[in-house]
Scaffold this motif. Sequence first.
Motif, PDB file in Angstrom:
ATOM      1  N   SER A   1      -9.485  -2.679  -3.615  1.00 44.88           N
ATOM      2  CA  SER A   1      -9.895  -3.574  -2.542  1.00 44.88           C
ATOM      3  C   SER A   1      -8.997  -4.805  -2.562  1.00 44.88           C
ATOM      4  N   LEU A   2      -9.029  -5.557  -1.489  1.00 45.66           N
ATOM      5  CA  LEU A   2      -8.235  -6.786  -1.430  1.00 45.66           C
ATOM      6  C   LEU A   2      -8.642  -7.747  -2.540  1.00 45.66           C
ATOM      7  N   GLU A   3      -9.930  -7.811  -2.816  1.00 39.87           N
ATOM      8  CA  GLU A   3     -10.408  -8.676  -3.892  1.00 39.87           C
ATOM      9  C   GLU A   3      -9.799  -8.285  -5.225  1.00 39.87           C
ATOM     10  N   ASP A   4      -9.747  -6.975  -5.507  1.00 42.39           N
ATOM     11  CA  ASP A   4      -9.172  -6.521  -6.777  1.00 42.39           C
ATOM     12  C   ASP A   4      -7.664  -6.734  -6.821  1.00 42.39           C
TER      13      ASP A   4
ATOM     14  N   ASP B   1       0.803  -1.223   0.000  1.00 36.83           N
ATOM     15  CA  ASP B   1       0.000   0.000   0.000  1.00 36.83           C
ATOM     16  C   ASP B   1       0.836   1.273   0.000  1.00 36.83           C
TER      17      ASP B   1
ATOM     18  N   GLU C   1      -6.256   2.876  -5.510  1.00 33.04           N
ATOM     19  CA  GLU C   1      -6.637   2.262  -4.235  1.00 33.04           C
ATOM     20  C   GLU C   1      -7.625   1.124  -4.482  1.00 33.04           C
TER      21      GLU C   1
END
Length: 495
Positions: free
Chosen positions: A438-441, A391, A436
């Motif tokens: 998501s964890l899924e992406d 991140d 930014e």
Amino acid sequence: MSERRYTEQEEALEIKSLRRIIAAYANYQDAAERDVKRYERSFKMLPPAHKELLFHLGLKYQRLRWCISMNAAFIMNMLEAFEPPFDMSQYVDVGDHDHPSHMHDHSHVDCTHSSGRGDCSTVSLSRSNSLLDEQHENLNEDAKTHGSSRETDNQKDEEDHMAGCSQPVGSNLGTSQGVDLSCNGDTDASTAAYCQDKDVSESSAVDNVTPRHCTGSLFKLNVPPIDVDKVRCIVRNIVRDWAEEGQKERDECYKPILEELNRLFPNRRDERPPSCLVPGAGLGRLALEISSLGFVSQGNEFSYYMLICSSFILNHTQEANEWTIYPWIHSNCNSLSDNDQLRPVSFPDIHPSSAGITEGFSMCAGDFVEVYSEESQESAWDAVVTCFFLDTAHNIVEYIEIISKILKDGGIWINLGPLLYHFADSYGPDDDMSIELSLEDVKKVAYHYGFVMEVEKMIETTYTANIKAMMQNRYRAAFWTMRKNASRSKAQRPR
């Protein structure tokens, strides 16, 4: 790597940036003293009856001053050992005093974890002694960079961009922690008793330690608060990486990674040990632990705030618990007691040179994207470990693409960390790019670049947490082990 020559203007910017970092360290004590004076001003505003009730705060403020002086003594010894990669007497002009008010070095709530931007050098720790030999490698002139290429000179200064160092950064310089102090000045009886007990005084512990490259002008600079905060973050990072008190946090963050590496690479005593890259290596403990497992380990770090400190710990430590600092003194909030706030922390908990590291352990100081986009890095690594690193990207897709590129077919990527995107709060006319996901992406992007998930779970952990504070920020960090699939990764390569 191909040689990168720098113009006079570029070198001037590099020197100005490094001078700013050294100034932040050198002005640590003055900035902390201003805080204590603020506490004292507030105390003086109290009604007499309230002052009498809180009479012990006067002693606390004197104890704070002593703790500050001990931290400053360590910092000055660290700066004394630091060999700048440039002639710091060059390009001294009035512009050095004009510090921008904002720097793009975002943090995890209360303390920075390093992003992949900046300096270019390679440092290696010899197994035979404590010398950290730093050998610089130059970046390709056409290497990719984070964010917009239309940076102003001030922005480059802000980002501690030390790429392209051409001289050694470190040398085997002796340091001494011993600073003779005696009680003097006007103190009350209880303060004097504390000084006598500690054999210290209110006076500076760094009067006799003046780094040869710290000119008088550096001590007079008006250092921005954000720079001071970075120095304080380094002090807390020392606890996380190199103190016994940080062992719980290391067990939460580093232990799962080390266990996976140990499981996935059972045969590490061959003539060619497996190689592992650790981007965002910070103060270097995880990279050293991986080396101690039998890997050829390389840490990559951009920040000279981090690099100056890690170099000192790796280079100049003579024994375990050689140094003592007071990392929690800069916040009066959420303390259970004054003694908790003012407690000492000794470090390093191990002697780095006695940790059984594998030959070839190194620290490469540079922008992750620039350094590892080089053609020479393609399919160069058996494993990549990212801990509290993903991140920090402007473009997390670019990070994942490079990780895929530099891993060998069948190579392993182990990740642990949250998604607290460092540039998510960049506002203004010159906003930094910040993607930014998501964890899924993030996982979808990884699959696109040929990764196959083998292990996945969530791990609760902290980052530079004060274990005795009333408030601690905890993360539900994503942990995974992915393997680079040979056929899929080849399919994604441009023709």
